[in-house]
Structure formats: structure tokens, C-alpha cells
Design an enzyme around this catalytic site. Structure first.
Site, PDB file in Angstrom:
ATOM      1  N   ASN A   1       0.853  -1.185   0.000  1.00  0.00           N
ATOM      2  CA  ASN A   1       0.000   0.000   0.000  1.00  0.00           C
ATOM      3  C   ASN A   1       0.893   1.240   0.000  1.00  0.00           C
ATOM      4  OD1 ASN A   1       0.768   0.555   2.724  1.00  0.00           O
ATOM      5  ND2 ASN A   1      -0.897  -0.731   3.490  1.00  0.00           N
ATOM      6  N   ARG A   2       0.290   2.409  -0.042  1.00  0.00           N
ATOM      7  CA  ARG A   2       1.075   3.644  -0.176  1.00  0.00           C
ATOM      8  C   ARG A   2       2.026   3.841   1.008  1.00  0.00           C
ATOM      9  NH1 ARG A   2      -2.382   8.565  -1.687  1.00  0.00           N
ATOM     10  NH2 ARG A   2      -3.550   7.792   0.116  1.00  0.00           N
ATOM     11  N   LYS A   3       1.527   3.615   2.224  1.00  0.00           N
ATOM     12  CA  LYS A   3       2.359   3.795   3.413  1.00  0.00           C
ATOM     13  C   LYS A   3       3.544   2.839   3.400  1.00  0.00           C
ATOM     14  CE  LYS A   3       2.050   3.814   8.469  1.00  0.00           C
ATOM     15  NZ  LYS A   3       1.144   3.613   9.639  1.00  0.00           N
ATOM     16  N   GLU A   4       3.296   1.586   3.010  1.00  0.00           N
ATOM     17  CA  GLU A   4       4.370   0.598   2.942  1.00  0.00           C
ATOM     18  C   GLU A   4       5.385   0.960   1.863  1.00  0.00           C
ATOM     19  OE1 GLU A   4       1.670  -3.244   4.395  1.00  0.00           O
ATOM     20  OE2 GLU A   4       1.853  -2.733   2.261  1.00  0.00           O
TER      21      GLU A   4
ATOM     22  N   ASP B   1      -5.357  -8.722   1.162  1.00  0.00           N
ATOM     23  CA  ASP B   1      -5.435 -10.164   0.882  1.00  0.00           C
ATOM     24  C   ASP B   1      -6.227 -10.424  -0.389  1.00  0.00           C
ATOM     25  OD1 ASP B   1      -4.133 -10.525   3.330  1.00  0.00           O
ATOM     26  OD2 ASP B   1      -6.030 -10.718   4.414  1.00  0.00           O
TER      27      ASP B   1
END
EC number: 2.7.1.167
Length: 490
Positions: free
Chosen positions: A205-208, A275
Site C-alpha cells: 500500500n502507499r504507506k508501505e 489479501d
């Protein structure tokens, strides 16, 4: 991606054999009402009204694949405890191969307890091990892969940083897959993406993606820099960055970037959405779909997933239905039998009760609508077998039908009580019934039980027949006679 290609993918999902490797966990949900403040501390008191346990982490990826119609195996490590036993039994009950799951008495199987009120999480309580699984457990999983891995079309890696996916195990899995040209799709965690080096595609995701690239994503320019850096760091073929309400972005070698807008209609809970993305993208790649179309399909599925509360699965019907919503297609419910059989099998795997009825439905009227609404009430979804034009001519004569089969199917598909329409050319729907195996077969009240085609088939596997009375004075024949009487001389 055209709807017919999506339907074909789901129709042939049973040929896809997927291996899921990663951290398994149980997700416990305590649902209740929060209408009081505790006298002991300034916290809410939740009166629990319902409890539910679902399979989470890599297990939710496996469940999503089963819901999509794939054959699924899981490789992981669980504790020798009650929660581990619950996981193994749950997988076996869904037909998931657990041969690759190692039981280690020294570990605690992850269990996350979420307390919810008014569909909102109030608190989460975690019980788990986060230590690496160790060389012995690594070797047991690698031995399983060497013994069984050649049968898999895709390997999905679900990393929750709970210790299963060690750098050593990841290197072994990726090397095994690359040697055999098996795609490896990874939902990563942490900031060190070098451990995934050589995988086919990652889905952070964006944060990751920000944490792993060291680049704050503020606009398209910084997004592209982060994507290019991660492609290089992990030596990937492709990268998909999920961006919540902004959809997702696909990065390919050579600088190609595809931005895909979100299609979520309402967001209740993002738990498990990653998932779903991993499962759908992995299935698509295994089915021969390209990265761009696979990402679009995963994006649609994620939009469905976030409209549900908690870890959940997404069915082919929901994905295809959402494609119809996006494209404005009124006939998204109309299927051929091959496609419908695959969809219905996946719906049944989720415990859905399928109802079937059939008829000509020439000149739709209120009697038809009330009959169909009643039929739908007997289960979770209604399949309507619609006589083709040729079939009706054989049954009712050359002057019928008055409305062609494509128009009739389109009109019927617009009714909320109907989930699927399938046109058949035979004189009876017996082939449809034998193929779809509905739990409930519905016919009109002018039939007797002995006269219902398919009754013996349905009752042979524990299904039942329901007879529904028609509305008096309402029939296509009466409408035709009324029109002829009123306008016949003009």
C-alpha cells in the site's frame, strides 16, 4: 478487460492450482453495543451480542482463492495449540491442502481479537509469536515445496512479519519459482524489500511503499520515483501500489505506469483488502491475464472487499457484478451455462443457497414479478432459466414469442430479485438443473410435484421443490387476448 474474458477466467478457475505461503492467524470478532461508560475508567462498555472467528492473514488469501474457484494449498507454521487446530480444521473443511503446514509446539498461533460496535472497531487485542521460525521449520517447508511445487501455477506470499517468511525461506521459494517460471506475487511488509528480490510482483500500500522506498509520496511525481526505486531494489517484473481512495498504480519495467481509479462505492473496513488484491491478482496471472488487466480486476475486487466488515472473501459474481456497475451494462447478470456453472460453484463454496426456476416470461407482467420475488425468498440467490425463442416456438407455436430472447433476458436481469439469467434451447431445463444443482427448485402452482421436471434430480442430493401460486387473472395469454379484443379490428 472485457466481461466475457473475466467470465472465462472464472469459468476455468478450477484449473488454477495456487500455493499460499505466509503468516496464518485467526481473526476473532466480538460484536456488540457501546451505550455506556465504565464507572471504573473513562472507557466504553461493550455488551457483546455476537462472536465470530474468521481465518486471517495468509489464510484469508487462501479463502479468497477458494471463493474464486481455485484449488489451494497452504505452507506455513502454526503453534501446537487450540488456535492452530482450529485453523487446520477450517482449511480442511474448505478443501484446502494443509500438507505444507508445520505444527511447532514452541510457537503461539496468532489470534487477533477485535471488538466492534456500530460496525466500528473499538479495540484490538493480539496474541502471537513474532520470532523467526528457525532452520528446521524452514527446511520442512522447502522440502514440501520441492516435493509438491511443480503442480502449482502461482505462488502467493503473504507477509505479516510474524516470523514465517524469513529471508532464507523467501530466497528458496523465489529461486524455486523462477527456475520453473512460476509467478510469485507478494504482499510485503516492513521496509526491507531486498528480501523479496526476484519475485514477479509486489503489492504494497502507499504507506508501505513510502517506508520501503524512503520517498514520501505526495504527488504523481514522487509516486513514480518510489515505484521505480522499488522495482529496482527488489528486481521485480511489476509493482502494484494500492492507494486507498485513489485506486492503485501499476509500474512495469521500462517506465510504463498505469493509474487505475478506485471503484469502491462505500468503505466500511479495509481489513483484509490487501489479501483480496493478492488473491485476485495472483489468480489472474496464473490464468494468463496480463499485469494491467490483472491489476484492474484486483482493484475491482478490492472495491467490493472494503464494502464489507472484517476479513472477508469476494466472489466471482460480486466482481463481475461490479464490472457491470462500472461499465453501465444492464445485462451483466446474463450468463452462458459454462460461465454460470463456475460462478455458482464458487457461490456454493461460500455457503450460498441457490434457487432455480425457469419459464418463457413472454410479456412480463405483475404475476411474473410476484412469482419471482417469492422464488428468491427461498434462498440466497435466484437463477432463472429462460426458454429460448426456438424452444418457445416448439412449445407454444410459431406466433410466439412476442418478445425475443435477448430482450426478455435483459428485462428480467433488471429485476432485483433475479441474480442470474441463463437462456436454454432445450424443451426442458433438465440439463441446467443437473449442471447447477440448485438447493431449491421452484415452479408455478399449476404444476403437481410429480410433474416438475428435475424434481428427482434435486431431491436426490437433498434439495427440495417449492410450488408457488400464480396471481389470479394474470397471464401472457390473457394480455394477448385483451389486446386483440381492444385493437384487433383496427
Amino acid at each position: 478487460m472485457e466481461r466475457k474474458n473475466v467470465e472465462s477466467l472464472f469459468a476455468h478457475a478450477g484449473a488454477i492450482n495456487a500455493l499460499v505461503i505466509g503468516d496464518l492467524m485467526l481473526d476473532q470478532y466480538l460484536w456488540g453495543k457501546a451505550e455506556r461508560i465504565s464507572p471504573e475508567a473513562p472507557v466504553q462498555v461493550v455488551d457483546v451480542t455476537r462472536e465470530e472467528i474468521r481465518i486471517g492473514g495468509a489464510g484469508n488469501v487462501a479463502n479468497n482463492l477458494v471463493a474464486l474457484g481455485c484449488r489451494v494449498s497452504v505452507a506455513s507454521v502454526v503453534g501446537g495449540d487450540e488456535n492452530g487446530t482450529i485453523l487446520l480444521h477450517a482449511f480442511s473443511g474448505k478443501g484446502i491442502d494443509v500438507t505444507g503446514i508445520v505444527e511447532d509446539p514452541s510457537r503461539t498461533t496468532s489470534r487477533k481479537t477485535r471488538v466492534l460496535a456500530s460496525n466500528q472497531q473499538i479495540v484490538r487485542i493480539d496474541r502471537e509469536s513474532r520470532d523467526e521460525i528457525g532452520p528446521d521449520n524452514e527446511r520442512r517447508i522447502v522440502d514440501y515445496l520441492n516435493a509438491h511445487g511443480d503442480r502449482f501455477n502461482v505462488i502467493l506470499v503473504s507477509d505479516y512479519l510474524k516470523g514465517v517468511l524469513t529471508p532464507t525461506l523467501l530466497a528458496e521459494v523465489i529461486a524455486f519459482a523462477r527456475k520453473r517460471e512460476i509467478p510469485v506475487v507478494v504482499d510485503p511488509k516492513g521496509s526491507d524489500y531486498a528480501k523479496y528480490r526476484g519475485a514477479t510482483v509486489l503489492t504494497p500500500n502507499r504507506k508501505e511503499a513510502e517506508a520501503a522506498s524512503g520517498i514520501a509520496i505526495r504527488d504523481d511525481e514522487s509516486l513514480c520515483r518510489a515505484g521505480e526505486r522499488l522495482l529496482e531494489t527488489a528486481d521485480l517484473t511489476a509493482l502494484v501500489i494500492t492507494r486507498s481512495e485513489e485506486g492503485m498504480s501499476l509500474f512495469l519495467r521500462g517506465g510504463q505506469v498505469v493509474h487505475i481509479p478506485t471503484y469502491a462505492r462505500e468503505v466500511f473496513d479495509v481489513t483484509g483488502a490487501g489479501d483480496t488484491v493478492l488473491a485476485v491478482l495472483g489468480m489472474a496471472l496464473a490464468g494468463g491475464v496480463g499485469f494491467a488487466d490483472g491489476a484492474r480486476l484486483a482493484n475491482v475486487a478490492a472495491g467490493v472487499a472494503v464494502g464489507k466488515v472484517g476479513t472477508s472473501t469476494v466472489s466471482p459474481a460480486e466482481i463481475v457484478g461490479s464490472l457491470g456497475f462500472q461499465h453501465g451494462e444492464g445485462d451483466a447478470k446474463v450468463k452462458n451455462l459454462d460461465v454460470l456453472a463456475g460462478i455458482i460453484a464458487a457461490e456454493k463454496a461460500q455457503g450460498k443457497r441457490v434457487v432455480f426456476t425457469n419459464g418463457c416470461f413472454d410479456l412480463l407482467h405483475v404475476g411474473h414479478v410476484k412469482y419471482l420475488q417469492k422464488a428468491r425468498s427461498f434462498g440466497d440467490l435466484l437463477v432463472l432459466g429462460l426458454n429460448s425463442d426456438a424452444s418457445i416456438r416448439r412449445l407454444k407455436g410459431e406466433k410466439r414469442p412476442l418478445i425475443g430472447q435477448e430482450e426478455r433476458a435483459h428485462i428480467l436481469a433488471a429485476l432485483d430479485c433475479i441474480d442470474y439469467v441463463v437462456v436454454f434451447d432445450e424443451d426442458t431445463p433438465l440439463n441446467l438443473i443437473e449442471t447447477l444443482r440448485p438447493a431449491v427448485l421452484v415452479k408455478g402452482g399449476d404444476y403437481t410435484l410429480d410433474g416438475v421436471v428435475g424434481r428427482e434430480v434435486v431431491e436426490s442430493y437433498g434439495g427440495r421443490v417449492e410450488l408457488v401460486a400464480f396471481v389470479d387473472g394474470r397471464s401472457t395469454t390473457n394480455i394477448i387476448e385483451k389486446i386483440l379484443k381492444a385493437y384487433g379490428e383496427e
